[in-house]
Write a protein that holds these residues in place. Structure first.
Motif, PDB file in Angstrom:
ATOM      1  N   PHE A 266       0.823  -1.204   0.000  1.00 31.17           N
ATOM      2  CA  PHE A 266       0.000   0.000   0.000  1.00 31.17           C
ATOM      3  C   PHE A 266       0.862   1.261   0.000  1.00 31.17           C
ATOM      4  O   PHE A 266       0.492   2.272   0.598  1.00 31.17           O
ATOM      5  CB  PHE A 266      -0.947  -0.018   1.202  1.00 31.17           C
ATOM      6  N   GLU A 267       2.010   1.193  -0.669  1.00 36.48           N
ATOM      7  CA  GLU A 267       2.973   2.293  -0.693  1.00 36.48           C
ATOM      8  C   GLU A 267       2.329   3.609  -1.133  1.00 36.48           C
ATOM      9  O   GLU A 267       2.522   4.654  -0.520  1.00 36.48           O
ATOM     10  CB  GLU A 267       4.118   1.951  -1.651  1.00 36.48           C
ATOM     11  N   PHE A 268       1.564   3.552  -2.201  1.00 43.17           N
ATOM     12  CA  PHE A 268       1.017   4.795  -2.756  1.00 43.17           C
ATOM     13  C   PHE A 268      -0.506   4.838  -2.677  1.00 43.17           C
ATOM     14  O   PHE A 268      -1.147   5.569  -3.412  1.00 43.17           O
ATOM     15  CB  PHE A 268       1.468   4.985  -4.209  1.00 43.17           C
ATOM     16  N   THR A 269      -1.092   4.059  -1.761  1.00 48.84           N
ATOM     17  CA  THR A 269      -2.554   4.011  -1.664  1.00 48.84           C
ATOM     18  C   THR A 269      -3.142   5.374  -1.311  1.00 48.84           C
ATOM     19  O   THR A 269      -4.178   5.789  -1.857  1.00 48.84           O
ATOM     20  CB  THR A 269      -2.990   2.965  -0.626  1.00 48.84           C
ATOM     21  N   LYS A 270      -2.481   6.079  -0.408  1.00 47.26           N
ATOM     22  CA  LYS A 270      -3.018   7.387   0.013  1.00 47.26           C
ATOM     23  C   LYS A 270      -3.114   8.357  -1.169  1.00 47.26           C
ATOM     24  O   LYS A 270      -4.121   9.056  -1.330  1.00 47.26           O
ATOM     25  CB  LYS A 270      -2.174   7.981   1.133  1.00 47.26           C
ATOM     26  N   LEU A 271      -2.088   8.358  -2.006  1.00 40.69           N
ATOM     27  CA  LEU A 271      -2.149   9.215  -3.191  1.00 40.69           C
ATOM     28  C   LEU A 271      -3.081   8.612  -4.237  1.00 40.69           C
ATOM     29  O   LEU A 271      -3.778   9.336  -4.948  1.00 40.69           O
ATOM     30  CB  LEU A 271      -0.748   9.407  -3.776  1.00 40.69           C
ATOM     31  N   GLY A 272      -3.100   7.293  -4.307  1.00 41.38           N
ATOM     32  CA  GLY A 272      -3.991   6.626  -5.252  1.00 41.38           C
ATOM     33  C   GLY A 272      -5.450   6.949  -4.993  1.00 41.38           C
ATOM     34  O   GLY A 272      -6.241   7.116  -5.931  1.00 41.38           O
TER      35      GLY A 272
END
Length: 648
Positions: A203-209
């Motif tokens: 979930f490395e880029f989930t927040k931006l995703g």
């Protein structure tokens, strides 16, 4: 002369030119050749990738000269690369989930929610395609949802053109929610691990995703909806949609006609006449796609696909009488079969029909089906069908009995834009598939090492640190998931091979060595330094934005995976040269490569909707360009906020 052969002698002195060696120029030449082949599609993209791999080895130390520095082992390393194996496993897992029917069930719930409201239909399409694509590879998600969304559109009196492009775009948004949403993320993670020692977490880029998904969805629901054309009329009448009225005719076989006594396949000389017998009416009984053994009698009425000039010649030679012309689907097919007799079929990458003609592929004989017309590259082909090459993304209008259409829908060679009435799903395996995917994701995402350390510290029991052994790489958990799906019957062993998109695997295996060659020969350093020179005029965030836009443009004309392999080494070198955070540049390239909205050819999901939506090439630019520009700003600002522009 020896300096030229080894490629070690600089070709010029001073500044950047001092770093340009023969090796660098050879690799640039191979990249240029690859780009030309990708854009022109003179060869299939997977064949192009293998050709590039062979060329790199031939021009390496184990080949005829030492220009590329790529040994045989490095040249074939793409086949054993963790990214390639992980993508292969994830494709099988995605296929297993699709065979349970869970995505189709969500699609039906989507249809019940949407009803006749265009806004609800669009909201439901985005709401299902996006989140699901975060956990199942977005390519099969779109392939599954194309027929469901098409049916929703027609039943709700909405043009499919209003829903299918948003379906593709929403799947791209969803693909950026997790590491496993798209093969591009997995490949980018592997390159980042190799060059920076920093792979992506689940979930490395989930927040931006999530931010990208929300912003993109709002755009599609508002501005994008208004920009989308209605290329396909809401009514499902393919004859009128494809403008086939001048090409469909009914004729009567009169006494003394040379056709009398011949079988249906032998009745018309294919070499002399561009025509197909679509149906036969005898004694008020209609036969759709009459059997090859059917013998024509005097008094039979034949339904033909034929143009007017050819019809005139055939009538003169075969002694036929013109009866009339079908004006709609209902006139062409029997009432009880009207819903299934005419369907659109999309050609995906990897289809046996791609690159072949209808004649060379024996399509009609294999599937007992006739192609009435097809859309190719934004145009509609209605005559000379048998000898025209079929391209990936083409949409065929097919007439066939229901059982043939069911067979077409069960093979990965086609995407049938109509959901079968009696689908064969393994709904009893849904709990097994869900548990397996939860395990695949959980063993990667859960921070067992941190939990174990905390428990050991809190309880004083050092054995808790052993929990760190539960943290496994995604390649291993994905392979474990494949074994579990076969063991539980979610997917059967013989289906494993059909589940894999082999063109994607060959593309990855062939293109990965090109990225290695770009790094080893100094090509990445050179290009990175050239881009870094823009820092004299732009702030760091401006250089980051330039990389995002450049990657988006490149992905529009070549494969998204190829653009990642080529752009990531350059982005890392440029970031290092200007003292910026290399990981931020890796993320910008990854997001841009996974959100290719500008053309129908840059991303496979766009190809899936190109034909069924009746789109023109320019439609993607009209709707996708503002979206690409909007998300470039959102993504770059998000990267700067969450990860920072300078090294920690």
């Amino acid at each position: 002369m020896s300096a030229v052969i080894t490629g070690g002698l600089p070709l010029a002195t001073g500044g950047l030119a001092a770093g340009v060696t023969a090796e660098t120029l050879v690799v640039f030449g191979i990249i240029l050749l690859a780009l030309v082949l990708f854009v022109t599609e003179w060869l299939p993209i997977d064949v192009t990738a293998i050709f590039v791999m062979v060329l790199l080895i031939l021009l390496g130390p184990d080949g005829i000269v030492n220009f590329t520095q790529i040994t045989t082992t490095e040249g074939v390393s793409g086949f054993s690369n963790p990214a390639t194996i992980t993508v292969l496993a994830m494709l099988i897992l995605s296929s297993g989930i699709s065979r349970t029917g869970v995505v189709q069930i969500l699609g039906r719930k989507m249809a019940n929610f949407a009803g006749d409201s265009p806004h609800k239909q669009l909201l439901a399409t985005i709401g299902v395609a996006g989140p699901v694509s975060g956990f199942i590879n977005n390519t099969p998600v779109v392939a599954i949802l194309v027929p469901i969304v098409s049916d929703i559109a027609h039943k709700g009196n909405t043009s499919p053109s209003k829903l299918l492009m948003p379906l593709s775009f929403a799947s791209m948004f969803g693909g950026m929610l997790t590491l496993i949403g798209t093969s591009t993320n997995i490949l980018a993670s592997d390159v980042s691990a190799r060059l920076l020692g920093q792979p992506f977490s689940m979930f490395e880029f989930t927040k931006l995703g999530i931010i990208v998904f929300i912003v993109g969805s709002v755009y599609l629901l508002t501005i994008g909806h208004r920009l989308l054309p209605e290329r396909v009329p809401p009514e499902e009448d393919y004859i009128q949609e494809y403008e086939l009225e001048p090409y469909l005719t009914e004729v009567a076989v009169v006494e003394g006609s040379p056709m009398v006594g011949k079988t249906v396949p032998a009745a018309i000389d294919d070499a002399a006449f561009d025509a197909d017998i679509l149906g036969l009416v005898r004694d008020d009984e209609q036969f759709i796609e009459p059997a090859s053994a059917t013998t024509i009698r005097a008094g039979d009425e034949l339904q033909l696909r034929i143009d007017r000039d050819t019809l005139a010649s055939l009538v003169d030679e075969a002694t036929l009488g013109v009866v009339g012309t079908p004006d709609s689907d209902a006139d062409l097919v029997a009432d009880e079969q009207a819903e299934q007799t005419l369907v659109e079929v999309v050609i995906p990458r990897g289809s046996f029909l791609a690159g072949k003609t209808l004649a060379s592929s024996t399509f009609r004989k294999r599937y007992d089906a006739t192609v009435l017309a097809f859309r190719s590259r934004g145009g509609t082909i209605r005559d000379g069908l048998e000898n025209r090459p079929i391209h990936v993304g083409d949409t065929l209008l097919v007439q066939a009995p229901p059982d043939s259409i069911d067979r077409l829908s069960r093979t990965s060679d086609f995407i049938v834009a109509h959901e079968p009435d009696k689908p064969e799903y393994r709904t009893d395996k849904i709990p097994h598939a869900a548990a397996i995917m939860l395990g695949v994701v959980g063993l990667v995402a859960v921070p067992f090492e941190a939990i174990g350390a905390w428990l050991a510290s809190a309880t004083g029991i050092g054995a808790f640190t052993a929990l760190s052994a539960l943290s496994l790489p995604i390649m291993l958990t994905a392979l474990m998931g494949v074994v579990a799906m076969v063991a539980t019957g979610v997917i059967k062993a013989p289906e494993l091979y059909d589940a894999v998109e082999w063109d994607v695997i060959l593309l990855l295996a062939g293109i990965i060595p090109l990225g290695i060659a770009l790094e080893q020969t100094g090509g990445a350093d050179l290009l990175g330094a050239l881009v870094a020179a823009t820092a004299n005029y732009l702030p760091v965030i401006g250089v980051l934005w330039v990389f995002y836009l450049a990657t988006g443009l490149i992905t529009g004309v070549i494969s998204n995976n190829a653009s990642v392999v080529l752009m990531l080494p350059v982005a890392i070198e440029a970031a290092t040269a200007i003292g910026a955070n290399p990981f931020a540049f890796v993320l910008a390239v990854t997001f841009a490569a996974s959100t290719a909205f500008l053309t129908p050819v840059g991303y496979q999901t766009n190809l899936f909707v190109y034909g069924p939506g009746g789109y023109k090439f320019s439609d993607f630019l009209r709707v996708g360009a503002p979206l690409q520009l909007l998300l470039s700003v959102v993504t770059v600002l998000g990267i700067a906020f969450f990860w920072g522009l300078r090294p920690a």
